[in-house]
Design an enzyme around this catalytic site. Sequence first.
Site, PDB file in Angstrom:
ATOM      1  N   GLY A 204      30.056  51.596   2.186  1.00 19.35           N
ATOM      2  CA  GLY A 204      29.156  51.316   3.294  1.00 19.35           C
ATOM      3  C   GLY A 204      27.777  51.871   3.025  1.00 19.35           C
ATOM      4  O   GLY A 204      27.616  52.748   2.167  1.00 19.35           O
ATOM      5  N   PRO A 206      24.302  53.972   3.479  1.00 14.93           N
ATOM      6  CA  PRO A 206      24.163  55.388   3.822  1.00 14.93           C
ATOM      7  C   PRO A 206      24.094  55.582   5.339  1.00 14.93           C
ATOM      8  O   PRO A 206      23.458  54.803   6.034  1.00 14.93           O
ATOM      9  CB  PRO A 206      22.817  55.773   3.191  1.00 14.93           C
ATOM     10  CG  PRO A 206      22.579  54.767   2.136  1.00 14.93           C
ATOM     11  CD  PRO A 206      23.252  53.517   2.569  1.00 14.93           C
ATOM     12  N   THR A 208      26.584  55.320   7.485  1.00 14.10           N
ATOM     13  CA  THR A 208      27.512  54.555   8.303  1.00 14.10           C
ATOM     14  C   THR A 208      28.789  55.342   8.610  1.00 14.10           C
ATOM     15  O   THR A 208      29.693  54.810   9.234  1.00 14.10           O
ATOM     16  CB  THR A 208      27.901  53.228   7.613  1.00 14.10           C
ATOM     17  OG1 THR A 208      28.131  53.482   6.230  1.00 14.10           O
ATOM     18  CG2 THR A 208      26.802  52.211   7.769  1.00 14.10           C
ATOM     19  N   THR A 211      31.549  59.790   5.047  1.00 17.96           N
ATOM     20  CA  THR A 211      31.979  61.173   4.934  1.00 17.96           C
ATOM     21  C   THR A 211      32.719  61.597   6.200  1.00 17.96           C
ATOM     22  O   THR A 211      33.769  62.246   6.151  1.00 17.96           O
ATOM     23  CB  THR A 211      30.753  62.073   4.708  1.00 17.96           C
ATOM     24  OG1 THR A 211      29.967  61.512   3.660  1.00 17.96           O
ATOM     25  CG2 THR A 211      31.155  63.468   4.338  1.00 17.96           C
ATOM     26  N   HIS A 426      -6.079  43.019  14.146  1.00 16.64           N
ATOM     27  CA  HIS A 426      -5.045  42.884  13.118  1.00 16.64           C
ATOM     28  C   HIS A 426      -3.651  42.845  13.756  1.00 16.64           C
ATOM     29  O   HIS A 426      -2.870  41.929  13.526  1.00 16.64           O
ATOM     30  CB  HIS A 426      -5.169  44.065  12.139  1.00 16.64           C
ATOM     31  CG  HIS A 426      -4.159  44.090  11.040  1.00 16.64           C
ATOM     32  ND1 HIS A 426      -4.491  43.885   9.724  1.00 16.64           N
ATOM     33  CD2 HIS A 426      -2.813  44.305  11.060  1.00 16.64           C
ATOM     34  CE1 HIS A 426      -3.404  43.967   8.988  1.00 16.64           C
ATOM     35  NE2 HIS A 426      -2.370  44.231   9.773  1.00 16.64           N
ATOM     36  N   GLU A 427      -3.382  43.837  14.606  1.00 18.57           N
ATOM     37  CA  GLU A 427      -2.058  43.899  15.229  1.00 18.57           C
ATOM     38  C   GLU A 427      -1.867  42.751  16.213  1.00 18.57           C
ATOM     39  O   GLU A 427      -0.780  42.186  16.317  1.00 18.57           O
ATOM     40  CB  GLU A 427      -1.843  45.245  15.934  1.00 18.57           C
ATOM     41  CG  GLU A 427      -1.816  46.448  15.000  1.00 18.57           C
ATOM     42  CD  GLU A 427      -0.812  46.326  13.861  1.00 18.57           C
ATOM     43  OE1 GLU A 427       0.218  45.639  14.021  1.00 18.57           O
ATOM     44  OE2 GLU A 427      -1.069  46.908  12.792  1.00 18.57           O
ATOM     45  N   ASP A 502       0.921  44.856   4.056  1.00 18.09           N
ATOM     46  CA  ASP A 502       1.445  43.559   4.490  1.00 18.09           C
ATOM     47  C   ASP A 502       1.509  42.602   3.320  1.00 18.09           C
ATOM     48  O   ASP A 502       2.482  41.870   3.146  1.00 18.09           O
ATOM     49  CB  ASP A 502       0.512  42.944   5.544  1.00 18.09           C
ATOM     50  CG  ASP A 502       0.516  43.743   6.837  1.00 18.09           C
ATOM     51  OD1 ASP A 502       1.442  44.538   7.022  1.00 18.09           O
ATOM     52  OD2 ASP A 502      -0.412  43.558   7.644  1.00 18.09           O
TER      53      ASP A 502
HETATM   54  P1  ADP Z   1      27.636  58.531   5.036  1.00 18.21           P
HETATM   55  O1  ADP Z   1      28.540  59.493   4.381  1.00 18.21           O
HETATM   56  O2  ADP Z   1      28.211  57.173   5.210  1.00 18.21           O
HETATM   57  O3  ADP Z   1      26.270  58.462   4.443  1.00 18.21           O
HETATM   58  P2  ADP Z   1      27.989  60.318   7.199  1.00 18.21           P
HETATM   59  O4  ADP Z   1      29.445  60.210   7.345  1.00 18.21           O
HETATM   60  O5  ADP Z   1      27.482  61.499   6.499  1.00 18.21           O
HETATM   61  O6  ADP Z   1      27.400  59.030   6.521  1.00 18.21           O
HETATM   62  O7  ADP Z   1      27.340  60.195   8.628  1.00 18.21           O
HETATM   63  C1  ADP Z   1      26.215  60.902   8.988  1.00 18.21           C
HETATM   64  C2  ADP Z   1      26.265  61.241  10.434  1.00 18.21           C
HETATM   65  O8  ADP Z   1      26.121  60.083  11.234  1.00 18.21           O
HETATM   66  C3  ADP Z   1      27.547  61.858  10.850  1.00 18.21           C
HETATM   67  O9  ADP Z   1      27.521  63.237  10.698  1.00 18.21           O
HETATM   68  C4  ADP Z   1      27.652  61.479  12.312  1.00 18.21           C
HETATM   69  O10 ADP Z   1      26.969  62.425  13.103  1.00 18.21           O
HETATM   70  C5  ADP Z   1      26.902  60.191  12.389  1.00 18.21           C
HETATM   71  N1  ADP Z   1      27.821  59.049  12.434  1.00 18.21           N
HETATM   72  C6  ADP Z   1      27.921  58.076  11.516  1.00 18.21           C
HETATM   73  N2  ADP Z   1      28.831  57.159  11.885  1.00 18.21           N
HETATM   74  C7  ADP Z   1      29.350  57.574  13.044  1.00 18.21           C
HETATM   75  C8  ADP Z   1      30.352  57.063  13.919  1.00 18.21           C
HETATM   76  N3  ADP Z   1      31.006  55.922  13.671  1.00 18.21           N
HETATM   77  N4  ADP Z   1      30.614  57.755  15.038  1.00 18.21           N
HETATM   78  C9  ADP Z   1      29.974  58.896  15.305  1.00 18.21           C
HETATM   79  N5  ADP Z   1      29.040  59.426  14.528  1.00 18.21           N
HETATM   80  C10 ADP Z   1      28.702  58.790  13.402  1.00 18.21           C
HETATM   81 ZN    ZN Z   2      -0.356  44.534   9.355  1.00 16.82          ZN
HETATM   82 MG    MG Z   3      28.089  60.807   2.927  1.00 16.78          MG
END
Ligand code: ADP
Ligand code: ZN
Ligand code: MG
Length: 612
Positions: A204, A206, A208, A211, A426-427, A502
């Site tokens: 997944g 980063p 998500t 860990t 611009h914006e 841009d």
């Molecule tokens: P990864 O290892 O995928 O990069 P982590 O597991 O380290 O991400 O997630 C980082 C933080 O994001 C976690 O410590 C948690 O606080 C939050 N988090 C991520 N996904 C969830 C989830 N499904 N539910 C609750 N908290 C989440």
């Molecule tokens: Zn712009």
């Molecule tokens: Mg991680």
Amino acid sequence: MKELPKRLLVTLIIFLMLVSLFSLTLSSSQQPGTIDILSLVDKINQAEVTSITIIDNRLVVVLKDGSTLEATKETNESLGTLLKNYNVDPEKLKALKVTVEQDTSLRFWVLTLLPFLIPFLIVAVFIYFMMRQVQGANSRALMFGQSKAREVTPQDQRNRITFKDVAGAKEAKEELEEIIEFLKSPKKFLSLGARIPKGVLLVGAPGTGKTLLARAVAGEANVPFFSISGSEFVEMFVGVGASRVRDLFRKAKRNSPCIVFMDELDAVGRQRGAGLGGSNDEREQTLNQILVEMDGFDVSTNIIVMAATNRPDILDRALLRPGRFDRRVVLDAPDINDREAILQVHARHKPLAADVNLRRVAERTPGFTGADLNNLLNEAAILAARQNKTKVEMTHILNSIEKVILGPERKSHILSDKEKKVTAYHEAGHALVARSLPNTDPVHKVSIVSRGSAAGYTLKMPIEDKSMHTRAEFIDELAVLLAGHTTEREIFGDLSTGASNDLKEATRLARRLIMQYGMSDTLGARTFGEREELIFLGREIHEQRDYSEKVAELIDKEISKFIEGAIKTAREIITKRRDKLDQVAAILLEKETIERDEFEALFTPAPAKAAA
Ligand code: ADP
Ligand code: ZN
Ligand code: MG
């Protein structure tokens, strides 16, 4: 802390030695009364002296009354000459008993040897301590090979994470349920001859929750959890990583059933034999060791190896074959329901004001990962604390969304009037074109308050989560990206550097359209260029050309065509709806920021106006 007593002992011994030496020299020279040579001569003349013992340059004189006195003479002068020089009566001398003795006492030895010994002693002590230091370093170097795995034991309730802490991710949890069952009661599975997967690969983007989920599995199964990050395997010395792997698995086997978790597996598990540089050897050895260890234990060992990566595509194929990481659990970016659930998890310990609606926050944060949402609520809490509020309010959260996306506001960054006007137009150009084209996301906010490196920004948000994009969307997006640049040219007849980012984005997007997505009519449905990744930078820096020079030219032309088309679209909109553009820019100049509702109101004919 074994060092301290030893060191104390050594110091104590040295101290005692010094003290005893001192007392030795002091006491012996003072015990008998001392007299000078003249009084000695006097005493001899008066026949008071019975004997004189010569020890080196000391004269121990025994008197008739039995008492002893001590005198000192020059070292290389004999007593005879000395007494003669003082005109001692020769008769009296005859009666005197003179003996010469070698000084064999301890004192003599100490006094003569010590001057030589002290430097040696000092050097010896010095060397001793040096050796100890070096030894310490040596044993530390040996520790190197031990894994730095962190262990979370089931007893550790404070660090225990369960599925309750992981919101959403329903499919992933279901997949892992099986693993938990197995860890809880392996017999049930083994008696049926079922082969339980040895390795589970969590895949997944980063943040998500890979860990987190791995730890939750350990928490649910109530087994020890050994975790180590891929980058920790890679050290300066070849072979260290491999020995760490060995050590990690040895520890795990002692503690089975348990989970071994290797985070960021891609750091060691990349395709072997690719890339350059010396660290490759080390990586390959480490990877080989992982493969060997995973083959080395059989199912009855009850160890489950979990690993996480955000780049499954670059992993070595040997890692993915059956018997190793044969299960894959994919963690997607959370959808709106999951986002709401994640927000609820992280809001648990934060006092929220009554006006907070987490569903609405979830609506406004498409594309946010779990880590982003966690960060968002944290930022909101910090903001609330800085305003001395006791509860986190909705405005805190909404303000933090932009902070998380774009970086902190730079209020101190003051624009001149001219710069302000250019930025406002611009914006306004971006916003107007985005509002006018059919395949774009709605404009959420337009602002000329600088954030991060941008002078101003137009924030667009998709209404729903999207995992796919179409050609029409890309074409419209190109026009939106180039709208700022086009507006500056149309209104001021001049260009600023504010549009350079841009332009870069637009060029990149056009290139991707042609080369990766095959969306160009002239060049057709094929990809161009094989991207290869180099180990150290971890970014695409190398592209293998699988097309000819001629095609390269065509690609360049095609990119320009896409960009020109987009500029044309943008220019048409800007000239046709110049009144709207001016309106938006005027509001921006006055208030700096326009929210979605106000922006939309500009485009819907307001019934209130008709009444006025
Ligand atoms: P990864 O290892 O995928 O990069 P982590 O597991 O380290 O991400 O997630 C980082 C933080 O994001 C976690 O410590 C948690 O606080 C939050 N988090 C991520 N996904 C969830 C989830 N499904 N539910 C609750 N908290 C989440
Ligand atoms: Zn712009
Ligand atoms: Mg991680």
